[in-house]
Design a protein around this motif. Structure first.
Motif, PDB file in Angstrom:
ATOM      1  N   SER A 102       0.821  -1.216   0.000  1.00 53.54           N
ATOM      2  CA  SER A 102       0.000   0.000   0.000  1.00 53.54           C
ATOM      3  C   SER A 102       0.851   1.260   0.000  1.00 53.54           C
ATOM      4  CB  SER A 102      -0.914   0.005   1.232  1.00 53.54           C
ATOM      5  OG  SER A 102      -1.732  -1.151   1.275  1.00 53.54           O
ATOM      6  N   GLY A 103       2.132   1.122   0.303  1.00 58.20           N
ATOM      7  CA  GLY A 103       3.013   2.280   0.327  1.00 58.20           C
ATOM      8  C   GLY A 103       3.617   2.591  -1.016  1.00 58.20           C
ATOM      9  N   CYS A 104       4.375   1.635  -1.560  1.00 56.97           N
ATOM     10  CA  CYS A 104       5.090   1.873  -2.817  1.00 56.97           C
ATOM     11  C   CYS A 104       4.354   1.362  -4.042  1.00 56.97           C
ATOM     12  CB  CYS A 104       6.485   1.253  -2.751  1.00 56.97           C
ATOM     13  SG  CYS A 104       6.497  -0.559  -2.690  1.00 56.97           S
ATOM     14  N   GLY A 105       3.341   0.515  -3.837  1.00 61.38           N
ATOM     15  CA  GLY A 105       2.574   0.004  -4.971  1.00 61.38           C
ATOM     16  C   GLY A 105       3.222  -1.145  -5.709  1.00 61.38           C
ATOM     17  N   GLN A 106       4.311  -1.695  -5.156  1.00 61.65           N
ATOM     18  CA  GLN A 106       5.022  -2.790  -5.811  1.00 61.65           C
ATOM     19  C   GLN A 106       4.587  -4.131  -5.233  1.00 61.65           C
ATOM     20  OE1 GLN A 106       7.424  -2.161  -8.487  1.00 61.65           O
ATOM     21  NE2 GLN A 106       6.166  -0.336  -8.236  1.00 61.65           N
ATOM     22  N   GLY A 140      13.181   0.889 -13.576  1.00 59.09           N
ATOM     23  CA  GLY A 140      12.467   1.520 -14.685  1.00 59.09           C
ATOM     24  C   GLY A 140      10.956   1.528 -14.535  1.00 59.09           C
ATOM     25  N   LYS A 141      10.432   0.913 -13.476  1.00 55.48           N
ATOM     26  CA  LYS A 141       8.988   0.876 -13.265  1.00 55.48           C
ATOM     27  C   LYS A 141       8.505   2.222 -12.706  1.00 55.48           C
ATOM     28  CE  LYS A 141       8.903  -3.429 -14.467  1.00 55.48           C
ATOM     29  NZ  LYS A 141       8.462  -3.767 -15.840  1.00 55.48           N
ATOM     30  N   ASP A 142       7.228   2.538 -12.972  1.00 46.82           N
ATOM     31  CA  ASP A 142       6.663   3.795 -12.495  1.00 46.82           C
ATOM     32  C   ASP A 142       6.712   3.897 -10.973  1.00 46.82           C
ATOM     33  OD1 ASP A 142       6.097   4.558 -15.066  1.00 46.82           O
ATOM     34  OD2 ASP A 142       3.958   4.109 -14.965  1.00 46.82           O
ATOM     35  N   VAL A 143       6.892   5.098 -10.485  1.00 49.11           N
ATOM     36  CA  VAL A 143       6.795   5.377  -9.056  1.00 49.11           C
ATOM     37  C   VAL A 143       5.321   5.629  -8.744  1.00 49.11           C
ATOM     38  CG1 VAL A 143       7.378   7.004  -7.228  1.00 49.11           C
ATOM     39  CG2 VAL A 143       9.126   6.297  -8.875  1.00 49.11           C
ATOM     40  N   LEU A 144       4.744   4.787  -7.895  1.00 46.33           N
ATOM     41  CA  LEU A 144       3.311   4.841  -7.614  1.00 46.33           C
ATOM     42  C   LEU A 144       2.994   5.326  -6.206  1.00 46.33           C
ATOM     43  CD1 LEU A 144       2.352   1.406  -9.218  1.00 46.33           C
ATOM     44  CD2 LEU A 144       2.225   3.677 -10.272  1.00 46.33           C
ATOM     45  N   GLY A 145       4.015   5.533  -5.394  1.00 48.14           N
ATOM     46  CA  GLY A 145       3.782   5.934  -4.012  1.00 48.14           C
ATOM     47  C   GLY A 145       5.092   6.266  -3.333  1.00 48.14           C
ATOM     48  N   PHE A 146       5.410   5.550  -2.247  1.00 45.50           N
ATOM     49  CA  PHE A 146       6.641   5.807  -1.509  1.00 45.50           C
ATOM     50  C   PHE A 146       7.843   5.782  -2.453  1.00 45.50           C
ATOM     51  CE2 PHE A 146       5.101   3.936   2.842  1.00 45.50           C
ATOM     52  CZ  PHE A 146       4.050   4.843   2.841  1.00 45.50           C
ATOM     53  N   VAL A 147       8.743   6.730  -2.245  1.00 48.43           N
ATOM     54  CA  VAL A 147       9.912   6.812  -3.127  1.00 48.43           C
ATOM     55  C   VAL A 147      11.034   7.563  -2.421  1.00 48.43           C
ATOM     56  CG1 VAL A 147       9.139   8.985  -4.179  1.00 48.43           C
ATOM     57  CG2 VAL A 147      10.681   7.481  -5.454  1.00 48.43           C
ATOM     58  N   TYR A 148      12.263   7.232  -2.785  1.00 48.07           N
ATOM     59  CA  TYR A 148      13.433   7.994  -2.369  1.00 48.07           C
ATOM     60  C   TYR A 148      13.844   8.855  -3.560  1.00 48.07           C
ATOM     61  CZ  TYR A 148      13.867   5.359   1.942  1.00 48.07           C
ATOM     62  OH  TYR A 148      13.641   4.820   3.187  1.00 48.07           O
ATOM     63  N   PRO A 205      11.668   2.075  -2.578  1.00 45.51           N
ATOM     64  CA  PRO A 205      12.298   1.626  -1.327  1.00 45.51           C
ATOM     65  C   PRO A 205      12.905   0.232  -1.446  1.00 45.51           C
ATOM     66  CG  PRO A 205      10.240   2.735  -0.835  1.00 45.51           C
ATOM     67  CD  PRO A 205      10.311   2.617  -2.333  1.00 45.51           C
ATOM     68  N   CYS A 206      12.212  -0.689  -2.112  1.00 46.78           N
ATOM     69  CA  CYS A 206      12.735  -2.053  -2.251  1.00 46.78           C
ATOM     70  C   CYS A 206      13.963  -2.091  -3.154  1.00 46.78           C
ATOM     71  CB  CYS A 206      11.651  -2.979  -2.797  1.00 46.78           C
ATOM     72  SG  CYS A 206      10.303  -3.283  -1.640  1.00 46.78           S
ATOM     73  N   CYS A 207      14.000  -1.236  -4.165  1.00 44.60           N
ATOM     74  CA  CYS A 207      15.164  -1.207  -5.048  1.00 44.60           C
ATOM     75  C   CYS A 207      16.369  -0.591  -4.344  1.00 44.60           C
ATOM     76  CB  CYS A 207      14.836  -0.446  -6.327  1.00 44.60           C
ATOM     77  SG  CYS A 207      13.697  -1.319  -7.437  1.00 44.60           S
ATOM     78  N   LEU A 208      16.115   0.429  -3.533  1.00 43.91           N
ATOM     79  CA  LEU A 208      17.197   1.034  -2.755  1.00 43.91           C
ATOM     80  C   LEU A 208      17.874   0.003  -1.869  1.00 43.91           C
ATOM     81  CD1 LEU A 208      18.639   3.696  -1.692  1.00 43.91           C
ATOM     82  CD2 LEU A 208      16.896   3.668   0.104  1.00 43.91           C
ATOM     83  N   LYS A 209      17.087  -0.946  -1.339  1.00 43.79           N
ATOM     84  CA  LYS A 209      17.596  -1.924  -0.385  1.00 43.79           C
ATOM     85  C   LYS A 209      18.046  -3.240  -1.039  1.00 43.79           C
ATOM     86  CE  LYS A 209      16.820   0.735   3.153  1.00 43.79           C
ATOM     87  NZ  LYS A 209      15.798   0.432   4.159  1.00 43.79           N
ATOM     88  N   LEU A 210      18.041  -3.315  -2.361  1.00 44.10           N
ATOM     89  CA  LEU A 210      18.481  -4.552  -3.015  1.00 44.10           C
ATOM     90  C   LEU A 210      19.908  -4.902  -2.603  1.00 44.10           C
ATOM     91  CD1 LEU A 210      17.146  -4.196  -6.683  1.00 44.10           C
ATOM     92  CD2 LEU A 210      16.418  -5.882  -4.976  1.00 44.10           C
ATOM     93  N   GLN A 211      20.138  -6.179  -2.293  1.00 45.52           N
ATOM     94  CA  GLN A 211      21.464  -6.623  -1.883  1.00 45.52           C
ATOM     95  C   GLN A 211      22.448  -6.503  -3.041  1.00 45.52           C
ATOM     96  OE1 GLN A 211      21.454 -10.372   0.521  1.00 45.52           O
ATOM     97  NE2 GLN A 211      19.258 -10.341   0.080  1.00 45.52           N
ATOM     98  N   ARG A 212      23.651  -6.027  -2.732  1.00 41.50           N
ATOM     99  CA  ARG A 212      24.675  -5.883  -3.771  1.00 41.50           C
ATOM    100  C   ARG A 212      25.232  -7.224  -4.198  1.00 41.50           C
ATOM    101  NH1 ARG A 212      27.493  -1.136  -3.740  1.00 41.50           N
ATOM    102  NH2 ARG A 212      28.474  -1.984  -5.623  1.00 41.50           N
TER     103      ARG A 212
END
Length: 239
Positions: free
Chosen positions: A19-23, A81-89, A100-107
């Protein structure tokens, strides 16, 4: 008036939309317990966002958390590359956005002698789309083992969403003994994609490596798969 959300961690179950980022999300999630009719659900990355963040791929960017995308135009995540639908950095100086989930992806992710590194730019074609770029000049982040297996984060997301719409995950909360062949077919489909990038190995070795790669990327992007799905993949890998 909207009530104040009070979140409780719930175990893995059916797929959900944050419900936050839409992903899309799998695995555990935070569900509002303040109202019996409230269906507000958040990823772990979205329930406790940090106000400011940095990412080594964008050394000149300083990200600030926003509950809504800033500005009036459509924004997209500069990782997938996906649309930002809500929470975002968002970085106001470089105009870069990250889910948010992409920011936290493990290296780096690894298991069973398979190691995948996250790259902003990669010199190998994606095993799914067969291109280095996701679209146009946008390369998109990729997980790559440095040799045979490369998947755009965007393409892997598309692959899971496509199969979700086809019903592959409609019964994922059942035990492995009661599950249909849908999850098995999903794993096999992903393996066919991986296998097309290289020839010469035995099918059994192909199968094991491809399953491990699939499981690692799935977990990195969507959170840990539920037990039945993991059991199916691991059963395939050991055959």
């Amino acid at each position: 008036m909207d009530h104040q959300h009070a979140f409780q961690l719930k175990p893995a179950g059916a797929p959900y939309t944050c419900s936050g980022c839409g992903q899309l999300g799998f695995g555990s999630r935070y569900h509002c317990e303040n109202n019996i009719s409230c269906n507000y659900i958040l990823h772990e990355e979205c329930v406790n966002p940090v106000p400011y963040a940095f990412h080594p791929f964008f050394e000149k960017s300083s990200f600030e958390f926003h509950k809504k995308p800033p500005g009036h135009r459509t924004r997209y995540c500069d990782a997938c590359g996906k649309d930002v639908l809500g929470f975002v950095y968002h970085c106001s100086s470089t105009n870069i956005d990250l889910h948010p989930c992409c920011l936290k992806l493990q290296r780096s992710i690894s298991n069973e002698n398979v190691t995948l590194e996250l790259y902003r730019k990669v010199h190998s074609k994606c095993a799914k789309c067969k291109h280095k770029h996701v679209e146009g000049k946008f390369e998109g982040w990729s997980y790559y083992d440095g040799n045979s297996y490369c998947y755009h984060v965007s393409c892997f997301k598309d692959f899971i969403v496509e199969n979700l719409k086809r019903g592959y995950f409609s019964q994922v909360d059942r035990s492995i003994t009661n599950s249909t062949n849908r999850e098995t077919q999903l794993a096999l489909t992903s393996m066919e994609i991986a296998q097309s990038s290289r020839r010469g190995r035995t099918m059994s070795k192909y199968t094991k490596i491809a399953v491990v790669v699939f499981k690692l990327i799935f977990s990195a992007i969507f959170g840990n798969p539920i037990s039945a799905f993991v059991a199916i993949l691991e059963a395939l890998a050991t055959n």
